[in-house]
Design an enzyme around this catalytic site. Structure first.
Site, mmCIF file in Angstrom:
data_model
loop_
_atom_site.group_PDB
_atom_site.id
_atom_site.type_symbol
_atom_site.label_atom_id
_atom_site.label_comp_id
_atom_site.label_asym_id
_atom_site.label_seq_id
_atom_site.Cartn_x
_atom_site.Cartn_y
_atom_site.Cartn_z
ATOM 1 N N GLY A 1 -7.228 -1.619 -0.084
ATOM 2 C CA GLY A 1 -6.707 -0.959 -1.276
ATOM 3 C C GLY A 1 -7.735 -0.977 -2.396
ATOM 4 O O GLY A 1 -8.879 -1.416 -2.199
ATOM 5 N N PHE A 2 -7.324 -0.529 -3.554
ATOM 6 C CA PHE A 2 -8.236 -0.406 -4.690
ATOM 7 C C PHE A 2 -8.838 -1.766 -5.079
ATOM 8 O O PHE A 2 -10.053 -1.976 -4.996
ATOM 9 C CB PHE A 2 -7.482 0.248 -5.859
ATOM 10 N N ASN B 1 -2.455 -2.144 6.473
ATOM 11 C CA ASN B 1 -1.807 -1.150 7.354
ATOM 12 C C ASN B 1 -2.084 0.282 6.877
ATOM 13 O O ASN B 1 -1.483 1.224 7.382
ATOM 14 C CB ASN B 1 -0.290 -1.399 7.455
ATOM 15 N N THR C 1 -1.286 2.681 1.484
ATOM 16 C CA THR C 1 -1.886 3.381 0.339
ATOM 17 C C THR C 1 -3.404 3.223 0.323
ATOM 18 O O THR C 1 -4.101 3.985 -0.350
ATOM 19 C CB THR C 1 -1.338 2.851 -1.015
ATOM 20 N N ASP D 1 0.514 -4.792 9.698
ATOM 21 C CA ASP D 1 1.541 -4.779 8.651
ATOM 22 C C ASP D 1 2.002 -6.225 8.448
ATOM 23 O O ASP D 1 2.528 -6.846 9.385
ATOM 24 C CB ASP D 1 2.701 -3.888 9.140
ATOM 25 N N ASN E 1 5.584 -14.467 5.481
ATOM 26 C CA ASN E 1 4.652 -14.577 6.614
ATOM 27 C C ASN E 1 3.314 -15.171 6.190
ATOM 28 O O ASN E 1 2.752 -16.023 6.894
ATOM 29 C CB ASN E 1 4.443 -13.204 7.262
ATOM 30 N N TYR F 1 9.893 -3.207 -6.826
ATOM 31 C CA TYR F 1 8.582 -3.822 -7.072
ATOM 32 C C TYR F 1 8.739 -5.067 -7.945
ATOM 33 O O TYR F 1 8.274 -6.152 -7.594
ATOM 34 C CB TYR F 1 7.696 -2.785 -7.748
HETATM 35 P P1 NAD Z 1 -3.315 -0.357 -3.669
HETATM 36 O O1 NAD Z 1 -2.089 0.408 -3.384
HETATM 37 O O2 NAD Z 1 -4.594 0.383 -3.847
HETATM 38 O O3 NAD Z 1 -3.566 -1.470 -2.566
HETATM 39 C C1 NAD Z 1 -2.548 -2.098 -1.845
HETATM 40 C C2 NAD Z 1 -3.009 -2.258 -0.410
HETATM 41 O O4 NAD Z 1 -1.986 -2.918 0.345
HETATM 42 C C3 NAD Z 1 -3.272 -0.903 0.279
HETATM 43 O O5 NAD Z 1 -4.519 -0.934 0.937
HETATM 44 C C4 NAD Z 1 -2.115 -0.782 1.261
HETATM 45 O O6 NAD Z 1 -2.434 0.005 2.379
HETATM 46 C C5 NAD Z 1 -1.864 -2.243 1.595
HETATM 47 N N1 NAD Z 1 -0.519 -2.504 2.124
HETATM 48 C C6 NAD Z 1 0.665 -2.060 1.638
HETATM 49 N N2 NAD Z 1 1.665 -2.498 2.397
HETATM 50 C C7 NAD Z 1 1.111 -3.257 3.385
HETATM 51 C C8 NAD Z 1 1.636 -3.980 4.485
HETATM 52 N N3 NAD Z 1 2.950 -3.999 4.746
HETATM 53 N N4 NAD Z 1 0.777 -4.649 5.292
HETATM 54 C C9 NAD Z 1 -0.558 -4.610 5.061
HETATM 55 N N5 NAD Z 1 -1.107 -3.932 4.046
HETATM 56 C C10 NAD Z 1 -0.282 -3.259 3.215
HETATM 57 O O7 NAD Z 1 -3.007 -1.240 -4.972
HETATM 58 P P2 NAD Z 1 -3.971 -2.142 -5.848
HETATM 59 O O8 NAD Z 1 -4.040 -1.571 -7.196
HETATM 60 O O9 NAD Z 1 -5.229 -2.446 -5.125
HETATM 61 O O10 NAD Z 1 -3.093 -3.480 -5.967
HETATM 62 C C11 NAD Z 1 -3.343 -4.599 -5.151
HETATM 63 C C12 NAD Z 1 -2.366 -5.703 -5.505
HETATM 64 O O11 NAD Z 1 -2.485 -6.050 -6.877
HETATM 65 C C13 NAD Z 1 -0.902 -5.323 -5.263
HETATM 66 O O12 NAD Z 1 -0.220 -6.423 -4.719
HETATM 67 C C14 NAD Z 1 -0.391 -5.027 -6.644
HETATM 68 O O13 NAD Z 1 0.983 -5.274 -6.758
HETATM 69 C C15 NAD Z 1 -1.215 -5.970 -7.494
HETATM 70 N N6 NAD Z 1 -1.345 -5.455 -8.866
HETATM 71 C C16 NAD Z 1 -2.132 -4.391 -9.144
HETATM 72 C C17 NAD Z 1 -2.210 -3.905 -10.453
HETATM 73 C C18 NAD Z 1 -3.090 -2.738 -10.801
HETATM 74 O O14 NAD Z 1 -3.092 -2.319 -11.961
HETATM 75 N N7 NAD Z 1 -3.881 -2.186 -9.908
HETATM 76 C C19 NAD Z 1 -1.467 -4.511 -11.468
HETATM 77 C C20 NAD Z 1 -0.635 -5.576 -11.136
HETATM 78 C C21 NAD Z 1 -0.593 -6.059 -9.835
HETATM 79 N N1 UDP Z 2 3.925 -17.123 10.341
HETATM 80 C C1 UDP Z 2 2.833 -16.317 10.567
HETATM 81 N N2 UDP Z 2 1.668 -16.892 10.980
HETATM 82 C C2 UDP Z 2 1.554 -18.233 11.180
HETATM 83 C C3 UDP Z 2 2.678 -19.037 10.926
HETATM 84 C C4 UDP Z 2 3.850 -18.454 10.497
HETATM 85 O O1 UDP Z 2 2.878 -15.092 10.393
HETATM 86 O O2 UDP Z 2 0.459 -18.670 11.532
HETATM 87 C C5 UDP Z 2 5.156 -16.481 9.876
HETATM 88 C C6 UDP Z 2 6.280 -16.593 10.888
HETATM 89 O O3 UDP Z 2 6.727 -15.279 11.168
HETATM 90 C C7 UDP Z 2 7.357 -17.347 10.152
HETATM 91 C C8 UDP Z 2 6.978 -17.247 8.700
HETATM 92 O O4 UDP Z 2 5.577 -17.141 8.705
HETATM 93 O O5 UDP Z 2 8.621 -16.758 10.337
HETATM 94 C C9 UDP Z 2 7.389 -18.451 7.892
HETATM 95 O O6 UDP Z 2 6.849 -19.601 8.499
HETATM 96 P P1 UDP Z 2 7.429 -21.026 8.200
HETATM 97 O O7 UDP Z 2 6.680 -21.987 9.072
HETATM 98 O O8 UDP Z 2 7.396 -21.300 6.759
HETATM 99 O O9 UDP Z 2 8.953 -20.929 8.572
HETATM 100 P P2 UDP Z 2 9.693 -20.779 9.984
HETATM 101 O O10 UDP Z 2 8.662 -20.598 11.054
HETATM 102 O O11 UDP Z 2 10.423 -22.032 10.114
HETATM 103 O O12 UDP Z 2 10.553 -19.571 9.793
#
Ligand code: NAD
Ligand code: UDP
Ligand code: UDP
Length: 338
Positions: free
Chosen positions: A14-15, A36, A39, A60, A101, A147
Site C-alpha cells: 500500500g501507500f 492481498n 487497494t 489476506d 491473527n 473503519y
Molecule cells: P492503502 O490502502 O494504500 O494500504 C493498505 C494496504 O493494505 C493495501 O496494500 C491493501 O491491499 C492492503 N490490505 C487491505 N486489506 C488486506 C488484507 N485483508 N490482507 C492483506 N492486505 C490487505 O492505505 P495506507 O494509506 O497505506 O494506510 C496504511 C495503514 O495506515 C492502514 O492501516 C491505515 O488505516 C493506516 N492509516 C493511514 C492514514 C493515511 O493518511 N494514509 C491515516 C491513518 C491511518
Molecule cells: N495465528 C496465526 N499465526 C500464528 C499463530 C496464530 O495466524 O503463527 C492466528 C490463528 O489463526 C489464531 C489467532 O492467530 O486463531 C489467534 O491466536 P492465539 O494464539 O492468540 O489464539 P487461539 O489460537 O487460542 O485462538
C-alpha cells in the site's frame, strides 16, 4: 535466514507500506511484505523485488499466517473513506480478524508488533488538538464506523494481548498522511485535489471547506513508525503521529491550485455524513518519547507529491482492483455532479 532481523509488513504494497518496506531494506532488515492487493498494488513495490532481502507474499490477513519474524508492522487495511466504505464488512474483518491473527502470530514467535491505528479513533473530536488521553466521539453505526470502530477494537486487542500475554505492542495513531506513491484514484483529499488540478478539472470541496486536517508527509510518518518500533518495550503508546500544522480544506485547495498553476475552479459538494469538522494532533508524546517531529512542511511536501503525480498521469500507470476503481469513478462523478 539472510539477515538476523526479519520484519513482516502487512499491507506492505500500500501507500505507506511501500515507503516503510523501502526504508527498512535500506537499513539492512529482511522484509516480508504481505498484501492481498485490495487497494495496494504489486507496482508499488516493483522497485524492491530485485532486492535479495525483500520477499512479497500475496495473502489476506483475515486468514492465519505462519511465518518466522522478529517484528510485525500491521498496516493491512484500506485507509481512504471511499475504499473502506466500499465493502464495510470486510473493513471490520481485516481490522479485527486481521489483528487477532497478527497478534496470534506475534505471540507464537515472540515478535514485537506495531499497529497502524488512526486519528479516526477520535471520531469528530470535541477536544482540540487531540491528545492520546482523549477517548473520542465516534458514531458506532454510521458509514465511517466500519473503519473507526474496527480500528478501536484493534487497539483493544493490542492492549489485551499486552496485558493478558505480556506481548510487546506498539500503537501509532496516524493522522492524514500524503506523498508520492498515493493512488491517483485513492479518493483522499490530497490526491484528488492534485489530480484534479493537474488535469484542469473542477476541485471538489465537500461542504464549505471549513473543516480542518493536518497533513503529514509520508517520509516523516515512516520515521515516526520506525522510531516507535525501535524504542523501549515500555513505550506501548498509543502515540499520535502527524503534522500539527492545521489547514482548512479550502486552504489546501488554494495551495494546490497555486502550486500547480492550474486553471481549475473550486466547486462545492455535499459534506459526507460524519465527516470530522476538525483534526489536529497533539504530538507532545511523540516528541518526548521518540524525539520525533515532522520536518517537511505542507508546501514542500505538496511540491514533491505534485511532481510525482505529474509524471504518473502522463504514463497512465494506475492499477487498483477494477471494482474499486468503478466505485471511485462513480462516486467522483456523483460528487462532482457530472
Ligand atoms: P492503502 O490502502 O494504500 O494500504 C493498505 C494496504 O493494505 C493495501 O496494500 C491493501 O491491499 C492492503 N490490505 C487491505 N486489506 C488486506 C488484507 N485483508 N490482507 C492483506 N492486505 C490487505 O492505505 P495506507 O494509506 O497505506 O494506510 C496504511 C495503514 O495506515 C492502514 O492501516 C491505515 O488505516 C493506516 N492509516 C493511514 C492514514 C493515511 O493518511 N494514509 C491515516 C491513518 C491511518
Ligand atoms: N495465528 C496465526 N499465526 C500464528 C499463530 C496464530 O495466524 O503463527 C492466528 C490463528 O489463526 C489464531 C489467532 O492467530 O486463531 C489467534 O491466536 P492465539 O494464539 O492468540 O489464539 P487461539 O489460537 O487460542 O485462538
Ligand atoms: N474532501 C474534499 N474533497 C475531496 C476529498 C475529500 O473536500 O475530493 C474532504 C473530506 O470531506 C474531508 C477531508 O477532505 O473533510 C479529508 O478527506 P480524506 O478522505 O482525505 O480523509 P479523512 O480525513 O476524511 O479520512
Amino acid at each position: 535466514m539472510l539477515s538476523d532481523h526479519r520484519v513482516l509488513v502487512t499491507g506492505g504494497a500500500g501507500f505507506i507500506g511501500a515507503h516503510l518496506c523501502k526504508r527498512l531494506l535500506e537499513r539492512g532488515d529482511e522484509v516480508l511484505c504481505v498484501d492481498n492487493f485490495y487497494t495496494g498494488t504489486r507496482r508499488n513495490v516493483q522497485h524492491l523485488l530485485d532486492n535479495r532481502l525483500f520477499e512479497l507474499m500475496r495473502h489476506d490477513i483475515c486468514f492465519s499466517l505462519y511465518v518466522e519474524v522478529q517484528e510485525i508492522f500491521n498496516l493491512a487495511c484500506p485507509a481512504s473513506p471511499i475504499h473502506y466504505q466500499f465493502d464495510p464488512v470486510q473493513t471490520t474483518k481485516v481490522s479485527v480478524h486481521g489483528a487477532i491473527n497478527m497478534l496470534g502470530l506475534a505471540k507464537r514467535v515472540k515478535a514485537k508488533i506495531l499497529q497502524a491505528s488512526t486519528s479516526e479513533v477520535y471520531g469528530d473530536p470535541s477536544v482540540h488538538p487531540q491528545q492520546e488521553s482523549y477517548w473520542g466521539n465516534v458514531n458506532p453505526i454510521g458509514p465511517r464506523s466500519c473503519y473507526d470502530e474496527g480500528k478501536r477494537c484493534a487497539e483493544t486487542l493490542f492492549f489485551d494481548y499486552h496485558r493478558q500475554h505480556g506481548l510487546p505492542v506498539k500503537v501509532a495513531r496516524i493522522f492524514n498522511t500524503y506523498g508520492p506513491g498515493m493512488h491517483p484514484h485513492d479518493g483522499r483529499v490530497v490526491s484528488n485535489f492534485i489530480v484534479q488540478a493537474l488535469s484542469n478539472q473542477d476541485i471538489t470541496i465537500y461542504g464549505e471547506g471549513n473543516q480542518t486536517r493536518s497533513f503529514c508527509y509520508v517520509d516523516d510518518l515512516v520515521e515516526g513508525l520506525i522510531r516507535l518500533m525501535d524504542t523501549s518495550p515500555d513505550v506501548t503508546g498509543p502515540v499520535n503521529l502527524g503534522n500539527p500544522a492545521e489547514f482548512t480544506i479550502r486552504e489546501l485547495a488554494e495551495l494546490v491550485i497555486n502550486l500547480t498553476g492550474s486553471s481549475s475552479r473550486m466547486i462545492f459538494r455535499p459534506l459526507p455524513q460524519d465527516d470530522p469538522r476538525q483534526r489536529c494532533p497533539d504530538i507532545s508524546k511523540a516528541r518526548e518519547l521518540l524525539d520525533w517531529k515532522p520536518t517537511i512542511a505542507l508546501r514542500e511536501g505538496l511540491v514533491k507529491t505534485i511532481n510525482y503525480f505529474d509524471q504518473l498521469l502522463t504514463s497512465d500507470k494506475t492499477g487498483a482492483s477494477p471494482a474499486i476503481l468503478r466505485s471511485v469513478r462513480a462516486e467522483g462523478k456523483a460528487l462532482s455532479g457530472q
